[in-house]
Design a protein around this motif. Sequence first.
Motif, mmCIF file in Angstrom:
data_model
loop_
_atom_site.group_PDB
_atom_site.id
_atom_site.type_symbol
_atom_site.label_atom_id
_atom_site.label_comp_id
_atom_site.label_asym_id
_atom_site.label_seq_id
_atom_site.Cartn_x
_atom_site.Cartn_y
_atom_site.Cartn_z
ATOM 1 N N THR A 152 -46.496 -17.903 41.053
ATOM 2 C CA THR A 152 -45.299 -18.632 41.488
ATOM 3 C C THR A 152 -44.714 -17.958 42.722
ATOM 4 O OG1 THR A 152 -44.783 -19.350 39.235
ATOM 5 C CG2 THR A 152 -42.979 -19.371 40.822
ATOM 6 N N ILE A 153 -44.279 -18.766 43.670
ATOM 7 C CA ILE A 153 -43.542 -18.278 44.845
ATOM 8 C C ILE A 153 -42.219 -19.033 44.912
ATOM 9 C CG2 ILE A 153 -43.494 -18.132 47.362
ATOM 10 C CD1 ILE A 153 -46.501 -17.850 47.347
ATOM 11 N N CYS A 154 -41.128 -18.308 45.008
ATOM 12 C CA CYS A 154 -39.810 -18.925 45.134
ATOM 13 C C CYS A 154 -39.632 -19.461 46.553
ATOM 14 C CB CYS A 154 -38.711 -17.915 44.851
ATOM 15 S SG CYS A 154 -38.788 -17.197 43.214
ATOM 16 N N VAL A 155 -38.993 -20.620 46.682
ATOM 17 C CA VAL A 155 -38.676 -21.168 48.003
ATOM 18 C C VAL A 155 -37.174 -21.419 48.076
ATOM 19 C CG1 VAL A 155 -40.959 -22.175 48.349
ATOM 20 C CG2 VAL A 155 -39.164 -23.538 47.270
ATOM 21 N N TRP A 177 -31.738 -16.108 43.794
ATOM 22 C CA TRP A 177 -32.689 -17.084 43.262
ATOM 23 C C TRP A 177 -34.010 -16.404 42.898
ATOM 24 C CZ3 TRP A 177 -33.514 -21.240 40.790
ATOM 25 C CH2 TRP A 177 -34.682 -21.990 40.909
ATOM 26 N N PHE A 178 -34.452 -15.491 43.744
ATOM 27 C CA PHE A 178 -35.683 -14.745 43.499
ATOM 28 C C PHE A 178 -35.582 -13.950 42.194
ATOM 29 C CE2 PHE A 178 -38.206 -10.775 44.661
ATOM 30 C CZ PHE A 178 -39.435 -11.330 44.352
ATOM 31 N N GLN A 179 -34.465 -13.258 41.992
ATOM 32 C CA GLN A 179 -34.283 -12.477 40.773
ATOM 33 C C GLN A 179 -34.196 -13.381 39.547
ATOM 34 O OE1 GLN A 179 -34.560 -9.371 40.239
ATOM 35 N NE2 GLN A 179 -33.824 -9.271 38.117
ATOM 36 N N TYR A 180 -33.502 -14.505 39.692
ATOM 37 C CA TYR A 180 -33.386 -15.458 38.586
ATOM 38 C C TYR A 180 -34.766 -15.977 38.171
ATOM 39 C CZ TYR A 180 -32.336 -19.854 36.167
ATOM 40 O OH TYR A 180 -32.283 -20.886 35.261
ATOM 41 N N CYS A 181 -35.601 -16.310 39.160
ATOM 42 C CA CYS A 181 -36.944 -16.814 38.861
ATOM 43 C C CYS A 181 -37.809 -15.738 38.213
ATOM 44 C CB CYS A 181 -37.608 -17.323 40.145
ATOM 45 S SG CYS A 181 -36.887 -18.843 40.806
ATOM 46 N N ARG A 182 -37.678 -14.501 38.660
ATOM 47 C CA ARG A 182 -38.448 -13.410 38.057
ATOM 48 C C ARG A 182 -38.110 -13.254 36.579
ATOM 49 N NH1 ARG A 182 -37.279 -8.201 40.617
ATOM 50 N NH2 ARG A 182 -39.261 -7.454 39.811
ATOM 51 N N GLU A 183 -36.849 -13.397 36.240
ATOM 52 C CA GLU A 183 -36.435 -13.270 34.845
ATOM 53 C C GLU A 183 -36.835 -14.502 34.039
ATOM 54 O OE1 GLU A 183 -32.269 -12.650 35.201
ATOM 55 O OE2 GLU A 183 -32.448 -10.555 35.864
ATOM 56 N N ARG A 184 -36.710 -15.689 34.657
ATOM 57 C CA ARG A 184 -37.014 -16.939 33.942
ATOM 58 C C ARG A 184 -38.510 -17.102 33.690
ATOM 59 N NH1 ARG A 184 -36.086 -22.454 37.152
ATOM 60 N NH2 ARG A 184 -37.963 -21.622 38.158
ATOM 61 N N GLU A 185 -39.330 -16.635 34.637
ATOM 62 C CA GLU A 185 -40.774 -16.868 34.577
ATOM 63 C C GLU A 185 -41.547 -15.727 33.928
ATOM 64 O OE1 GLU A 185 -42.482 -19.588 35.807
ATOM 65 O OE2 GLU A 185 -40.578 -20.600 36.257
ATOM 66 N N VAL A 186 -40.844 -14.734 33.378
ATOM 67 C CA VAL A 186 -41.510 -13.508 32.941
ATOM 68 C C VAL A 186 -42.631 -13.760 31.927
ATOM 69 C CG1 VAL A 186 -39.836 -13.011 31.094
ATOM 70 C CG2 VAL A 186 -41.098 -11.140 32.189
ATOM 71 N N ARG A 188 -44.157 -16.817 31.606
ATOM 72 C CA ARG A 188 -44.913 -18.012 31.990
ATOM 73 C C ARG A 188 -45.852 -17.763 33.176
ATOM 74 N NH1 ARG A 188 -42.237 -23.741 34.052
ATOM 75 N NH2 ARG A 188 -44.213 -24.863 34.357
ATOM 76 N N SER A 189 -45.368 -16.988 34.175
ATOM 77 C CA SER A 189 -46.165 -16.777 35.382
ATOM 78 C C SER A 189 -45.724 -15.496 36.073
ATOM 79 C CB SER A 189 -46.010 -17.969 36.340
ATOM 80 O OG SER A 189 -44.669 -18.044 36.819
ATOM 81 N N VAL A 190 -46.456 -15.145 37.112
ATOM 82 C CA VAL A 190 -46.124 -13.976 37.934
ATOM 83 C C VAL A 190 -45.453 -14.480 39.210
ATOM 84 C CG1 VAL A 190 -47.022 -11.999 39.207
ATOM 85 C CG2 VAL A 190 -48.067 -12.665 37.028
ATOM 86 N N VAL A 191 -44.203 -14.070 39.432
ATOM 87 C CA VAL A 191 -43.487 -14.460 40.650
ATOM 88 C C VAL A 191 -43.913 -13.511 41.764
ATOM 89 C CG1 VAL A 191 -41.240 -14.788 41.733
ATOM 90 C CG2 VAL A 191 -41.556 -15.376 39.320
ATOM 91 N N GLU A 192 -44.716 -14.023 42.695
ATOM 92 C CA GLU A 192 -45.321 -13.182 43.717
ATOM 93 C C GLU A 192 -44.395 -12.858 44.877
ATOM 94 O OE1 GLU A 192 -48.903 -14.962 45.061
ATOM 95 O OE2 GLU A 192 -49.951 -14.731 43.135
ATOM 96 N N GLY A 193 -43.445 -13.743 45.173
ATOM 97 C CA GLY A 193 -42.597 -13.457 46.328
ATOM 98 C C GLY A 193 -41.589 -14.547 46.600
ATOM 99 N N LEU A 194 -40.953 -14.437 47.755
ATOM 100 C CA LEU A 194 -39.888 -15.357 48.175
ATOM 101 C C LEU A 194 -40.196 -15.836 49.591
ATOM 102 C CD1 LEU A 194 -36.941 -16.585 48.060
ATOM 103 C CD2 LEU A 194 -36.184 -14.389 49.027
ATOM 104 N N ARG A 195 -40.104 -17.163 49.795
ATOM 105 C CA ARG A 195 -40.213 -17.742 51.134
ATOM 106 C C ARG A 195 -38.885 -18.393 51.488
ATOM 107 N NH1 ARG A 195 -46.334 -20.313 50.408
ATOM 108 N NH2 ARG A 195 -47.420 -18.318 50.742
#
Length: 519
Positions: A152-155, A177-186, A188-195
Amino acid sequence: MDPAHVARELEEFLATAPRACVIEEGETTFDLSAAKYSVSGENGKCLLHLWSHERNTVRRVVDLERKNGQLNLAIQRFGKGKPSWIEIVSDRERRPPAVQRQARLQYQRLLGRALQRTFPDWNVEGLVSTADLEHSFSPVYTRGVLRHGRSTICVFGVNDSELQASVDGALTFALLWFQYCREREVTRSVVEGLRLFIPRSRSAVIQARMHYLHRAAFRFELFEFDERGETFEQLDLSDQGNIATRLVHCPETSRVHERFQSAIQRIRGAVPECERIVLSSTELGFRLHGLEFARARVASPNHRFDRTPEIVFGSGPHETLLTEQSEPLFEDLMRRLRELRRAEGDKKHPLWRMQPERWLESEVKKDITLLDARLDPRYVYAQVPAFAASDRGMIDLLASTRNGQLAVIELKADEDIHLPLQGLDYWLRVKWHHEREEFHGFGYFIEADGSAHALSSESPILLLVAPTLHIHPATDTILRFLSPEVNWNLVAIDERWRESVSVVFRKRSAGALGSAGSA
């Protein structure tokens, strides 16, 4: 409505709206963050005088009404029988909500389409531009994710119709948003970064900030988005970009005080406890607990070539020339100022509430060592102009430790989610000038005998100072993403700082003032 009452209502509104704009016949004629004004309620008339570099206007106000955060003024023009109306809005952003929503929804669709075309192996999911107050997400921005299998990549994006301040502020909310996604996706998926997607030619501030994110630990990418062509251009974060920064010479205090000696005696006779602030070689400001109430300056009266000192007085953009006729008004303002602008004053009055950060700055300046004992009280510079790429252009306080390490001090009297990154703005610009050895050449950190005070080659320290209960909960999250190169020090002070400044607790990065941890 009684002219004196109209004048009081008008003054109270303007005193609490430093970013107000005057709108006449649909056109913004004055931005009061830069323009000046004076209000007179004498002789049976209320006159509003507005002036700036572009224009000079006097309007007779016969009535007013407050509505939805703005002031509507009924004005009587010379030679006109029927009054007309002008508006004073408390903030520059005045697009109707429906227009704002439509622009943001259109951008959301454009961004989604461009993402799908540019990154065809990734699925665009959950693009939204609605408010989420619980997580500090603003409707100004579009947020979502790109998903490919378990990656997953946050946009995060902001459209070209938003104010530059909103564009500059995008990185704060993108990191949240990046931190929120990292916690939400822990699970389900690996949050690779932020664009992060910024409008073309408006990314200078964000690019400079992202250079000092912890890019070794997190994958951050910055793109400029051409909405018309629906194309992206990735920017190089190893390059700081074009830092629009310059220093202004530090004025020679003794010469300015000598030039305005008579004005100093006149003002200090009325307000003995006032502070004198050298604004330039031809201007001297007078403040009481950070609030500028008078200014001595060199002027050319009646378009003559000779230049003579004069005194103007008033709070904020409000300005009146001190003459025999205005003497009673001056004496009344000075009396009210001393009565209200003190720690135990009327907390509901505009004179008490105005410019709280300047008040905090004046208290900290009295003894800079209250923030940290290693700071050198001999060298403290307030409101140093060194930054021209965004709305804010002044470093709150610039100081150094006793061993010559520069210290950038960012002060907030009220809760501000942007505190860490605004402080970073000034830190990176001070670092820029320090690496080019410019401070001594511009008159800063000079000993009494004229020699240069030795400055350390170390990077500056960043001190973020705010009352304990006014530190935004997101501050810790944002600080976590800063590069280890940034020596930050979060200083929480007692809420009763107007009475006495005292540190309640502090948090430090590994390099700040020598040691990590809390005190």
